[in-house]
Motif scaffolding. Structure first.
Motif, PDB file in Angstrom:
ATOM      1  N   SER A 355       4.873   0.304   8.847  1.00 22.12           N
ATOM      2  CA  SER A 355       3.922  -0.327   9.294  1.00 22.12           C
ATOM      3  C   SER A 355       4.097  -1.954   8.914  1.00 22.12           C
ATOM      4  N   LEU A 356       4.425  -2.113   7.566  1.00 23.39           N
ATOM      5  CA  LEU A 356       4.641  -3.586   7.312  1.00 23.39           C
ATOM      6  C   LEU A 356       5.589  -4.383   8.011  1.00 23.39           C
ATOM      7  N   LEU A 357       6.772  -3.829   8.343  1.00 25.55           N
ATOM      8  CA  LEU A 357       7.692  -4.255   9.304  1.00 25.55           C
ATOM      9  C   LEU A 357       7.312  -4.270  10.775  1.00 25.55           C
ATOM     10  N   ALA A 358       6.682  -3.392  11.218  1.00 26.91           N
ATOM     11  CA  ALA A 358       6.218  -3.365  12.477  1.00 26.91           C
ATOM     12  C   ALA A 358       5.313  -4.580  12.749  1.00 26.91           C
ATOM     13  N   LEU A 429     -11.657  -7.987   1.971  1.00 25.57           N
ATOM     14  CA  LEU A 429     -12.184  -9.351   1.392  1.00 25.57           C
ATOM     15  C   LEU A 429     -11.022 -10.078   0.861  1.00 25.57           C
ATOM     16  N   LEU A 430     -10.133  -9.270   0.135  1.00 19.52           N
ATOM     17  CA  LEU A 430      -8.949  -9.886  -0.191  1.00 19.52           C
ATOM     18  C   LEU A 430      -8.175 -10.804   0.762  1.00 19.52           C
ATOM     19  N   PHE A 431      -7.997 -10.329   1.873  1.00 15.56           N
ATOM     20  CA  PHE A 431      -7.222 -11.067   2.842  1.00 15.56           C
ATOM     21  C   PHE A 431      -8.007 -12.256   3.570  1.00 15.56           C
ATOM     22  N   PHE A 441      -1.440  -8.961  -1.014  1.00  8.40           N
ATOM     23  CA  PHE A 441      -1.842  -7.717  -1.382  1.00  8.40           C
ATOM     24  C   PHE A 441      -2.956  -7.087  -0.556  1.00  8.40           C
ATOM     25  N   GLY A 442      -3.851  -7.871  -0.133  1.00  9.61           N
ATOM     26  CA  GLY A 442      -4.787  -7.110   0.661  1.00  9.61           C
ATOM     27  C   GLY A 442      -4.159  -6.544   1.793  1.00  9.61           C
ATOM     28  N   VAL A 443      -3.107  -7.092   2.576  1.00 12.08           N
ATOM     29  CA  VAL A 443      -2.454  -6.632   3.600  1.00 12.08           C
ATOM     30  C   VAL A 443      -1.832  -5.223   3.319  1.00 12.08           C
TER      31      VAL A 443
END
Length: 817
Positions: A355-358, A429-431, A441-443
């Motif tokens: 998912s991170l890559l996509a 909130l982090l993002f 980190f939020g992602v």
């Protein structure tokens, strides 16, 4: 036969196949903190003629993109952030001074009329000097001005004041002579482009062509027309091209240009004794320097490649060790279901990474830690299902593994959804409010939460349903891990301790812990990192260890007595100062090298004071919004008494964690903010699971038992889930604390503290507070929405049927005939 299992199996295969495809075919996009390089955040400012906004920032971004492309930096990244900020990432650039050179000058390009020589009694008394237009004029060019000192590098600004007594700007020309300049007649906004060209016949040599656009054409004609009114050789016949308060060229207007007519047509040439390199350099400065508005560096981060690779290696080792320990633990506790959960964890890792890559997300160091942490937290949904399936199997008298498993998934769904939504609120909130790598980190945490739900509710369910349908498993249900409630649950069921009998005693202990934490904050203060205070932090690695006291003395001798010098990691050295330029950083690095031999800068972070104030304000907003959002969600999802109790317990966890860091003197920085918001999500996660069980048991019990007893039994029933999921995260975080670097260690320590405090508060702070608040509330118990046998009020496994809830009128004792 239901088609749902087949649909889930096909869906799981499709998701896993697509994930494997992405992992095998698409490389990860690493942040600069993992691959090394420099990141600079620029903010556009208003100029006298142009207001900084989205349009001017976009044009500035294109100018900076051309500068970087012209200098050949490998795989740069330039993007707008918000309305007035530009983030420039330069992989492989380790020296911030080189990064500044790549970006060129950060101020506005301007063309000024030359009024004369500063300090001269009259412009006509200027004495000829070698290389000046009067003594060695360049070959006339009918197209435009001629260069007075072709392609020369800009000289340092004059030592005298930039403004003379008459209010004129004074700058040194290419030869070092101070010139008095009039107000700018043209800015970089009017420059279309600049190119270095050569005469095809080889007669005229190299020259620079400048193209103007819009109002710049008319302004250039007026500027050169006024200069042409002065005689040849007069300084006033020159035009100064100024970039970042430095004159990069001051050519004379060609004698053939008529007074008050100037150079029209929107194009001009600067001729002279240019070499190819000099012409290209001047063209690059003019073309790249044409910023529509001034910009200011508000953040700068430099990370050495060795630090990034070490972080990747440490995180990989921590992930492997943590996953192995977690898999062994759940295999020991849940047997066959534990083995299935371990396989599902591998599927979770594949899905979340794909998912991170996509999405094309950038993997940063905090993001990598979040990915590793999410592996441990992914056990949570599996444990909720397995514990509930155990209860259903015991409550049904051990009739059907398949039915108990289906009921476990069905009845655990609300707790899984509620707990994950609260974590997603913290990640969101982090993002939106964090800066730099912490946003990563939020992602990764958000993707991890969603992927854990998918793996638990789809992948785990497909494998578990297949397993419990095997004849060998049905004959030997003990193998499944569902045939008993577990040692902890059985021990608690046998003794049935009344924990809530001493509810106020638990609250007193919590209050004492809060007082101790607050006293640490007041007595020792908070060690805010550069993100929140502004300033510069450098970390150096030396060939031989350096005593911080000696380094502190050497740096103080350079004029930085207030610099904070500390040892870090494996004999590394960190230096933190409130304000430090790139040249001053070079002096400090030389002083460290004099003490420790060969010195390598492995980290460099610069945060402007305005950004520090903004990030500190955003951190407070994030905490406030987190508390309000969790309260609102829990009040809607449950009731206000539960929401208030959960938020008070969450505030209790936050204060204790901040207080412990104050007592330990550890930094309060962006990574700590990420850990703090994660602790908020985790704390509410635990509390939600308890309150979800309270709501279910309270509706089933109606008024047959006091609310405090309902809370007590709900706590006892959820203890195995709380302990088992906590241990899954503890394995991962312990590995990160032991194997990670300084930043990862502090992150892991903060979360370990948060998990311990959050586990305590969910049982011994939130629950007693809910009892106290409910005692002052007239709200009736919730309605019964499920008819699961596991909702029986007894903690011992037996089959019971929930009675319908009857509404009592005032004075009704509840007795019926």
């Amino acid at each position: 036969m239901s088609r749902a299992p087949a649909v889930r199996a096909v869906l799981a295969l499709i998701v896993l196949a697509l994930s494997a495809f992405y992992v095998l075919t698409k490389p990860p996009r690493l942040g600069l903190d993992l691959r090394g390089g420099t990141q600079i955040v620029l903010e556009t400012r208003d100029s006298p003629t142009v207001k900084a906004g989205q349009e001017s920032t976009e044009r500035t971004l294109e100018v900076l993109r051309r500068r970087v492309d012209a200098l050949g930096v490998s795989e740069p990244s330039i993007a707008r952030s918000g309305e007035r900020r530009i983030i420039v990432e330069l992989p492989g650039v380790q020296d911030p001074r080189r990064a500044a050179a790549v970006l060129g000058r950060t101020a506005q390009l301007a063309f000024h009329p030359v009024l004369g020589i500063s300090g001269a009694p009259s412009p006509t008394t200027e004495q000829a000097r070698p290389g000046s237009p009067s003594s060695a004029p360049a070959a006339p060019s009918p197209q435009g001005p001629q260069s007075s000192s072709p392609g020369a590098a800009p000289s340092p600004p004059s030592a005298e004041s930039p403004i003379d007594a008459r209010g004129n700007l004074v700058l040194a020309d290419e030869g070092g002579q101070p010139l008095r300049l009039g107000p700018a007649g043209l800015t970089g906004a009017g420059v279309e482009g600049a190119d270095a060209q050569t005469d095809p016949q080889g007669v005229g040599g190299w020259f620079v062509t400048i193209d103007f656009r819009g109002s710049g054409e008319r302004a250039w004609a007026q500027l050169t027309g006024k200069a042409a009114c002065s005689p040849a050789g007069d300084p006033a016949r020159r035009v100064a091209i100024v970039l970042d308060n430095e004159i990069i060229s001051s050519p004379q207007v060609d004698p053939q240009v008529a007074c008050n007519v100037g150079i029209a047509g929107g194009s001009t040439q600067i001729t002279g004794r240019f070499t190819a390199a000099e012409a290209r350099n001047l063209a690059l400065l003019i073309r790249g320097g044409a910023l529509p508005v001034p910009v200011e560096i508000i953040e700068q981060r430099t990370v050495g490649p060795t630090l990034g690779q070490a972080a990747i290696d440490a995180s990989a080792k921590a992930a492997v060790i943590g996953v192995i320990l977690t898999a062994l633990f759940i295999l020991l506790v849940y047997r066959l279901l534990g083995a299935i959960a371990a396989v599902a964890l591998a599927g979770y890792g594949l899905i979340s990474y794909a998912s991170l890559l996509a999405l094309g997300a950038t993997l940063t160091l905090p993001g990598l830690a979040g990915f590793v942490l999410a592996v441990g937290m992914a056990v949570d949904a599996n444990v909720l299902v397995f514990e509930r399936a155990r209860e259903e199997y015991a409550a049904s008298g051990g009739r059907s593994l398949r039915a108990a498993l289906a009921a476990g998934f069905r009845n655990a769904l609300s707790a899984i959804a509620d707990s994950n939504i609260t974590t997603l609120l913290a990640a969101g909130l982090l993002f939106f409010l964090a800066s730099g790598p912490v946003r990563g980190f939020g992602v990764t945490l958000s993707i991890g939460v969603l992927a854990s739900m998918l793996s638990a509710l789809v992948v785990t369910r497909v494998l578990a349903e297949w397993a419990v349908n095997r004849r060998s498993v049905r004959r030997h249900p003990q193998v499944s891990g569902m045939a008993n409630l577990g040692r902890v649950r059985s021990w608690l069921a046998a003794r049935n301790p009344d924990l809530m009998r001493h509810g106020r005693r638990w609250l007193a202990i919590s209050a004492i812990a809060v007082v101790v934490a607050v006293s640490g904050i007041v007595a020792r203060g908070l060690n805010f990192g550069v993100e929140f205070t502004g300033g510069r932090l450098m970390e150096y690695s030396t060939s031989t260890p350096v005593d911080p006291q000696q380094a502190r003395a050497a740096i103080a001798g350079l004029g930085f007595p207030r610099a904070v010098v500390q040892s870090s990691g494996n004999d590394d050295l960190t230096v933190r100062a409130q304000s430090l330029s790139n040249d001053e950083e070079t002096k400090i690095r030389s002083a460290v090298a004099g003490l420790g031999g060969q010195t390598t800068k492995i980290r460099d972070e610069l945060i402007g004071p305005s950004l520090g104030d903004e990030l500190r304000q955003k951190a407070l907003i994030a905490l406030g919004v987190a508390l309000a959002a969790q309260l609102l969600y829990l009040a809607v999802r449950f009731r206000w008494t539960f929401g208030a109790a959960a938020v008070i317990a969450m505030a209790h966890d936050v204060i204790i964690l901040v207080g412990i860091f104050a007592w330990l003197g550890k930094p309060i920085d962006g990574v700590f903010l990420a850990a703090l918001l994660t602790v908020i999500g985790y704390s509410v996660n635990d509390t939600v699971v308890v309150f979800d069980r309270v709501r279910e048991m309270w509706a089933s019990a109606a008024r047959k038992m006091p609310f405090a007893q309902v809370i007590n039994r709900a706590v006892l029933q959820t203890v195995p889930r709380t302990v088992n999921t906590g241990l899954g995260a503890v394995f991962i975080l312990s590995a990160l604390a032991l194997l990670g670097g300084d930043s990862l260690t502090d992150f892991a320590v903060a979360l370990l503290i948060g998990i311990a405090v959050g586990t305590y508060s969910s049982m011994f702070t939130a629950s007693p507070i809910a009892i106290e608040l409910q005692a002052h509330s007239n709200a009736p118990p919730p309605r019964l929405t499920t008819k699961s046998p596991a909702t029986a009020t007894s903690t011992r496994p037996r089959a019971t049927q929930a009675r319908p809830v009857r509404h009592r009128e005032p004075g009704d004792s509840g007795a019926r005939i």
